[in-house]
Write a protein that holds these residues in place. Sequence first.
Motif, PDB file in Angstrom:
ATOM      1  N   LEU A 496       0.779  -1.250   0.000  1.00 55.59           N
ATOM      2  CA  LEU A 496       0.000   0.000   0.000  1.00 55.59           C
ATOM      3  C   LEU A 496       0.808   1.296   0.000  1.00 55.59           C
ATOM      4  O   LEU A 496       0.224   2.375  -0.124  1.00 55.59           O
ATOM      5  N   ALA A 554       0.756   3.554  13.307  1.00 56.63           N
ATOM      6  CA  ALA A 554       1.622   4.395  14.136  1.00 56.63           C
ATOM      7  C   ALA A 554       1.849   3.745  15.492  1.00 56.63           C
ATOM      8  O   ALA A 554       3.002   3.623  15.954  1.00 56.63           O
ATOM      9  N   GLU A 573      -6.334  -0.788  22.376  1.00 57.94           N
ATOM     10  CA  GLU A 573      -7.053  -0.523  21.129  1.00 57.94           C
ATOM     11  C   GLU A 573      -8.550  -0.723  21.362  1.00 57.94           C
ATOM     12  O   GLU A 573      -8.972  -1.724  21.939  1.00 57.94           O
ATOM     13  N   GLY A 580      -5.952  -0.681  12.572  1.00 52.08           N
ATOM     14  CA  GLY A 580      -6.804   0.492  12.343  1.00 52.08           C
ATOM     15  C   GLY A 580      -7.369   0.597  10.939  1.00 52.08           C
ATOM     16  O   GLY A 580      -8.033  -0.313  10.423  1.00 52.08           O
ATOM     17  N   ILE A 581      -7.096   1.737  10.315  1.00 44.85           N
ATOM     18  CA  ILE A 581      -7.647   2.024   8.976  1.00 44.85           C
ATOM     19  C   ILE A 581      -7.299   0.905   7.993  1.00 44.85           C
ATOM     20  O   ILE A 581      -8.129   0.516   7.166  1.00 44.85           O
ATOM     21  N   ARG A 590      -7.676  -4.429  -2.024  1.00 48.18           N
ATOM     22  CA  ARG A 590      -6.349  -3.825  -2.102  1.00 48.18           C
ATOM     23  C   ARG A 590      -5.352  -4.547  -1.217  1.00 48.18           C
ATOM     24  O   ARG A 590      -4.176  -4.630  -1.548  1.00 48.18           O
ATOM     25  N   PRO A 616     -12.791   3.318  24.990  1.00 50.33           N
ATOM     26  CA  PRO A 616     -12.129   4.412  24.258  1.00 50.33           C
ATOM     27  C   PRO A 616     -11.887   5.661  25.108  1.00 50.33           C
ATOM     28  O   PRO A 616     -11.132   6.536  24.721  1.00 50.33           O
ATOM     29  N   TRP A 637     -10.414   9.876  12.310  1.00 54.60           N
ATOM     30  CA  TRP A 637     -11.647   9.177  11.928  1.00 54.60           C
ATOM     31  C   TRP A 637     -12.874  10.086  11.889  1.00 54.60           C
ATOM     32  O   TRP A 637     -13.999   9.616  11.694  1.00 54.60           O
ATOM     33  N   ASP A 684     -10.579   4.853  -3.538  1.00 54.62           N
ATOM     34  CA  ASP A 684     -11.037   3.615  -2.884  1.00 54.62           C
ATOM     35  C   ASP A 684     -12.553   3.560  -2.844  1.00 54.62           C
ATOM     36  O   ASP A 684     -13.164   2.501  -3.037  1.00 54.62           O
ATOM     37  N   ASP A 816      -1.747   9.790  12.137  1.00 52.97           N
ATOM     38  CA  ASP A 816      -2.810  10.649  11.597  1.00 52.97           C
ATOM     39  C   ASP A 816      -3.439  11.513  12.675  1.00 52.97           C
ATOM     40  O   ASP A 816      -3.999  12.574  12.383  1.00 52.97           O
ATOM     41  N   ILE A 824       0.612   5.583   5.771  1.00 52.15           N
ATOM     42  CA  ILE A 824       1.134   4.588   6.709  1.00 52.15           C
ATOM     43  C   ILE A 824       2.610   4.854   6.989  1.00 52.15           C
ATOM     44  O   ILE A 824       3.063   4.823   8.138  1.00 52.15           O
TER      45      ILE A 824
HETATM   46  C1  LIG Z   1      -9.707   4.711   2.552  1.00 53.39           C
HETATM   47  C2  LIG Z   1      -8.285   4.944   2.942  1.00 53.39           C
HETATM   48  C3  LIG Z   1      -7.299   4.454   2.120  1.00 53.39           C
HETATM   49  C4  LIG Z   1      -5.969   4.654   2.471  1.00 53.39           C
HETATM   50  N1  LIG Z   1      -4.998   4.150   1.644  1.00 53.39           N
HETATM   51  C5  LIG Z   1      -3.713   4.271   2.010  1.00 53.39           C
HETATM   52  C6  LIG Z   1      -2.690   3.703   1.232  1.00 53.39           C
HETATM   53  O1  LIG Z   1      -2.918   3.075   0.214  1.00 53.39           O
HETATM   54  N2  LIG Z   1      -1.418   3.849   1.634  1.00 53.39           N
HETATM   55  C7  LIG Z   1      -1.111   4.560   2.766  1.00 53.39           C
HETATM   56  O2  LIG Z   1       0.071   4.670   3.102  1.00 53.39           O
HETATM   57  N3  LIG Z   1      -2.061   5.123   3.518  1.00 53.39           N
HETATM   58  C8  LIG Z   1      -3.353   4.991   3.182  1.00 53.39           C
HETATM   59  N4  LIG Z   1      -4.319   5.552   3.956  1.00 53.39           N
HETATM   60  C9  LIG Z   1      -3.926   6.296   5.171  1.00 53.39           C
HETATM   61  C10 LIG Z   1      -3.451   5.362   6.272  1.00 53.39           C
HETATM   62  O3  LIG Z   1      -4.324   4.304   6.423  1.00 53.39           O
HETATM   63  C11 LIG Z   1      -3.267   6.124   7.540  1.00 53.39           C
HETATM   64  O4  LIG Z   1      -2.407   7.203   7.306  1.00 53.39           O
HETATM   65  C12 LIG Z   1      -2.704   5.267   8.641  1.00 53.39           C
HETATM   66  O5  LIG Z   1      -3.525   4.176   8.890  1.00 53.39           O
HETATM   67  C13 LIG Z   1      -2.514   6.100   9.891  1.00 53.39           C
HETATM   68  O6  LIG Z   1      -2.119   5.294  10.949  1.00 53.39           O
HETATM   69  P1  LIG Z   1      -2.502   5.673  12.442  1.00 53.39           P
HETATM   70  O7  LIG Z   1      -1.962   4.588  13.264  1.00 53.39           O
HETATM   71  O8  LIG Z   1      -2.062   7.036  12.723  1.00 53.39           O
HETATM   72  O9  LIG Z   1      -4.070   5.706  12.463  1.00 53.39           O
HETATM   73  P2  LIG Z   1      -5.180   4.594  12.279  1.00 53.39           P
HETATM   74  O10 LIG Z   1      -4.864   3.623  11.241  1.00 53.39           O
HETATM   75  O11 LIG Z   1      -6.403   5.345  12.140  1.00 53.39           O
HETATM   76  O12 LIG Z   1      -5.143   3.822  13.642  1.00 53.39           O
HETATM   77  C14 LIG Z   1      -5.611   4.432  14.817  1.00 53.39           C
HETATM   78  C15 LIG Z   1      -6.080   3.338  15.756  1.00 53.39           C
HETATM   79  O13 LIG Z   1      -6.430   3.928  16.959  1.00 53.39           O
HETATM   80  C16 LIG Z   1      -7.649   3.348  17.421  1.00 53.39           C
HETATM   81  N5  LIG Z   1      -8.302   4.283  18.315  1.00 53.39           N
HETATM   82  C17 LIG Z   1      -8.863   5.460  18.005  1.00 53.39           C
HETATM   83  N6  LIG Z   1      -9.349   6.044  19.123  1.00 53.39           N
HETATM   84  C18 LIG Z   1      -9.074   5.222  20.144  1.00 53.39           C
HETATM   85  C19 LIG Z   1      -9.296   5.286  21.525  1.00 53.39           C
HETATM   86  N7  LIG Z   1      -9.911   6.313  22.036  1.00 53.39           N
HETATM   87  N8  LIG Z   1      -8.876   4.259  22.287  1.00 53.39           N
HETATM   88  C20 LIG Z   1      -8.260   3.190  21.745  1.00 53.39           C
HETATM   89  N9  LIG Z   1      -8.030   3.087  20.442  1.00 53.39           N
HETATM   90  C21 LIG Z   1      -8.407   4.094  19.656  1.00 53.39           C
HETATM   91  C22 LIG Z   1      -8.400   3.113  16.150  1.00 53.39           C
HETATM   92  O14 LIG Z   1      -9.420   2.166  16.331  1.00 53.39           O
HETATM   93  C23 LIG Z   1      -7.299   2.622  15.251  1.00 53.39           C
HETATM   94  O15 LIG Z   1      -7.123   1.233  15.339  1.00 53.39           O
HETATM   95  C24 LIG Z   1      -5.649   5.383   3.637  1.00 53.39           C
HETATM   96  C25 LIG Z   1      -6.664   5.893   4.452  1.00 53.39           C
HETATM   97  C26 LIG Z   1      -7.968   5.681   4.099  1.00 53.39           C
HETATM   98  C27 LIG Z   1      -9.027   6.226   4.960  1.00 53.39           C
END
Ligand SMILES: Cc1cc2nc3c(=O)[nH]c(=O)nc-3n(C[C@H](O)[C@H](O)[C@H](O)COP(=O)(O)OP(=O)(O)OC[C@H]3O[C@@H](n4cnc5c(N)ncnc54)[C@H](O)[C@@H]3O)c2cc1C
Length: 1014
Positions: A496, A554, A573, A580-581, A590, A616, A637, A684, A816, A824
Amino acid sequence: MGDLMQPLSFGHLMCWALEELRLDGSIFGVKENQFWRPEPGRLITDSFGDRLASPVGPAAGPQTQLANNILVAYLTGARFMELKTVQKIDGEELRNAVPKPCINVEDEGYNCEWSTELTVAEAYDEYVKAYFAIGVLGKELGLGTVDEVGFNISVGYDLEGLKSDKVNSFIDAMIDASDTPVFRECHAWVTEHLGELSHFTREDLDTLSPQVSRSVTLSIMHGCPADEIERIAMYLLTEKHLNTFVKCNPTLLGYQFARDALDRLGYDYLSFDDRHFAEDLQYADAIEMFRRLMAEAEACGLSFGIKLTNTLPVDVRRRELPSEEMYMSGRSLLPLSLSLALRLSQEFDGVLPISFSGGVDAFNVKEILSTGIQPVTVATTILKPGGVTRFRQLSSLAVEVMTDHHGIDGDRLAALVDDVLSDERYHKRYREKVHSRKTDSPLPLTDCYKAPCEDGGCPIQQRIPEYLKLTASGDFTEAFDAIAFDNTAPTILGVLCPEPCRDRCTRLDVDQAIDMRGVKLAAADGAQDAFIEAIVPPALLTDAKVAIIGAGPAGIAAAMFLRRNGMDVEVFEKLEGPYGIVRYIIPGFRITREQIERDYQLAVHLGVRFHFSCDPDYSVEELKKTFAHVIIATGSWGRCPSPVREGQDHILDALEFLWQANNEGGATVGRRVAVIGAGDVAMDCVRTARRIAGVQEAVLVYRRTEPYMPATQHEVNLVRSEGLAMEELLAPISYDGTTLRCEEMRLGDEDASGRRGVVGLGTFVDLPFDTVIGATGATVETGPYARNGLAQKARGLAEVDMSFQSSIDGVYVIGDGRLGPSTIVHAVADAKTAVRAILAKEHLCVDYDTRPAKVEPDQHEVHARRGLLIAAINGKAEGDRCLTCDVICEVCTEVCPNRANVAITVPGFADPRQIVHLDGLCNECGNCGTFCPHAGLPYKDKITIFWTRDAFDDSTNTGFLPLNAGAYLTRMPDRAVRAHRAGQQDLPEEMSRVLAAIEKDYSFMLAAPLGATS
Ligand SMILES: Cc1cc2nc3c(=O)[nH]c(=O)nc-3n(C[C@H](O)[C@H](O)[C@H](O)COP(=O)(O)OP(=O)(O)OC[C@H]3O[C@@H](n4cnc5c(N)ncnc54)[C@H](O)[C@@H]3O)c2cc1C
Ligand code: SF4
Ligand code: SF4
Ligand code: SF4
């Protein structure tokens, strides 16, 4: 003085060439293994009547100005030299009229220069010196003889100028040089040095013809009247008895054809009106004129033909160059030049000879020559990394198809034009929306080599050249090891990652950026399972523990980096599973659950403790009682801002839609679905919508046009390949649950970044949709930050320092959740930064900052690969295309048309070679600045050797002016000017070492009075 070139005497040129060859195995930077060796005796007669070992060479442009440029073009394979145009305006007068920098070939080429910047007399000397040097060195090195090379004069622009004393004597002396001082000078030098030459003999010298040139290409100014063109061509045929070609402008195609073709190929941003098209030679006049000239040439026993094409004048709109108008060349010109070739050869049933220039490169040279068009000349391709060494491949390919001139095969040419007009490679989007490849690091004075993919491209500095090479050699285990140092989600990113590294890859300027993502996945497929099995959780090195909220990319990355370096980590989590996402939102077509699970197991085997389905409503205060550090990685989100002014409640949010589609057995969206937005998430959504049972049409609605979509080109291409509709230039206004009302837009002017704005037309369309999905960028849910007392800034985001620590000591915000939707790999990069700070607080080491090299690249092999265009190879072997820029960069030496940047061997440095700039060869064209991967400009920032006091005074470069034996005037990095004598310890160490190496081994670069041995 900075842009004044100071030609070398013939003796100096030859001593330099021979001494450098002895010392470094190169001539003006071209390595022996980059020399082109034609098959002896394999020659053709080209349309000019020259006998050539290859019908390929440099166009009348920046690379045929100085003798040393022409020589290196020969060494690497050029055998048809279209010499830089001479005209009555020359020297200083001409230089004053050319704004600098004058070249920008970042993608398609632009320039704002025209004829030689030397005086006509100096230009003449350069061409004769080049002719002689080729004669001697060709024979000496076994590369052929000078009578296998065409020296084609290029003259402009009016008859009166051509008849002026200086241009007239230039032409006469090119036809017979025997009586000129420079010919005698060259002759005398060779006579004197015959004893030092092994293969070039007295007989070779005696038989070296004084006829340097027997053909001419007439360059015409825009707006030159037809009768003037004909008069000049007649004059050249009848008075000078030269085989004569007239260089035509692409304006012969007519404005509408050129505009439509360029628009279709994605160059809609090119700005030009019909002025030149109306003022230039008109098609009907041209046809009649060419017929008359052909007849005249036949009567004279000469050949007449046309050269296609000159560049296309366009307006400067994005500050490409410091002029108002510039001349377009390169891949965007090819479709125009070939279309004109087709039209004219049909008109003349293939009997009108055509020589060609305009977008030729190693990928198309065979097809072009196979039509009977020849010779071909190039400028743009050899201004890009690899430089003149690209001739090696061009000529090797050319000889496979070259034949004597026999006319043009109309059917073949027609098929080629069709191919080119539909070939992705000539479409603007082939460059994947990348503008400059430069990164933001300052250019160091010494030790500057870097792999920009890794250093400046990849947010987590993966060891890219290393894993590319290891994967290509089949060593997946070592390759995966190298990847896993920096990357906590190798499989996920192998599928990805949007690959910001590709945007910096040197190969982007050669053929196509390397597919790092594919190679990474190949390594992960080959070795990740075994790697996981072998993981032993490292010992805990401190009692301090870390809590991480959120198990997205992250959070997991932070957990793994911490655990690997000896800290105990617990991840909390709210969802039932990790990632997550990536797991819950990104569509399953994908990335598969198995692929996500494979990366999750890396963390599990390391000993990271996960708690799923947590409450949460986390409390930082509570967590701090148990954990020394807390990392909040909760993502982004929140709902997108509404894409419509009215009817917001009817809009389905992108994440909500994707959640339903992924986790709730599908969404109910009806038959017609619109997705508003143009980022990767929108792509997507539309692809997901299309896959839902019952959906008949899924459409993207966007207020600009496709080239301006923020989504990566890869994602846009997938949408296009699935045949999904894109409604462009529509700005949504309202949605009532059934009708989406949009205002029609048109593209407006570019902003500073080159992105075009939009202007509403005041007209509206109503489109029926059952569901409208808003995908205009998710937001961060910032309530929890406020609730936990984190200081907040604009949009409620948490205020953080450089290590992403919030206003509460020991509490970090990453991914994010820190800035909003990102990627990612940026999430992993955030984790690296925060973990580095936490480990430092705990006095623990960071394993990912040490970089032991796993491979020892072979410099010889890397040099041999440079200049070769190689189409992308799917799978593990793709790594073989890597140029290992961290081991050898030297891009500035390759792209300089004047060889004014040189790489020399200096002991005591990390890089095997150091770059020195030679002021006397530089005309400040700016090309090395475009391609150096650092932010700086080699022609301004590297140690400079000056040849005259005026040049030294007129510059601010750090460097040396040799005065007399052992004495120098030096400019220090702080701009202070000081006298320096050999042996004095008053220079910074790096300058001192470079100067010592020059004095010892490269004194030929210190021009008269010190270095010249002529
Ligand atoms: C449709 C879509 C397609 C994408 N495609 C790509 C791609 O192809 N390539 C790429 O590099 N990036 C892509 N991205 C972006 C990428 O997914 C994000 O940048 C990445 O996942 C960010 O990671 P993160 O850990 O910061 O957040 P997240 O993946 O959002 O993870 C955050 C986690 O925290 C948890 N959480 C939230 N609040 C709480 C709480 N209060 N207590 C406990 N847990 C909590 C959530 O449930 C989640 O599991 C895409 C995003 C979307 C929406
Ligand atoms: S060619 Fe190789 S080292 Fe150079 S930027 Fe591309 S991937 Fe990196
Ligand atoms: S050193 Fe740079 S600016 Fe100077 S001529 Fe070469 S490419 Fe152009
Ligand atoms: S382009 Fe030249 S100056 Fe820039 S990094 Fe490469 S070798 Fe150094």
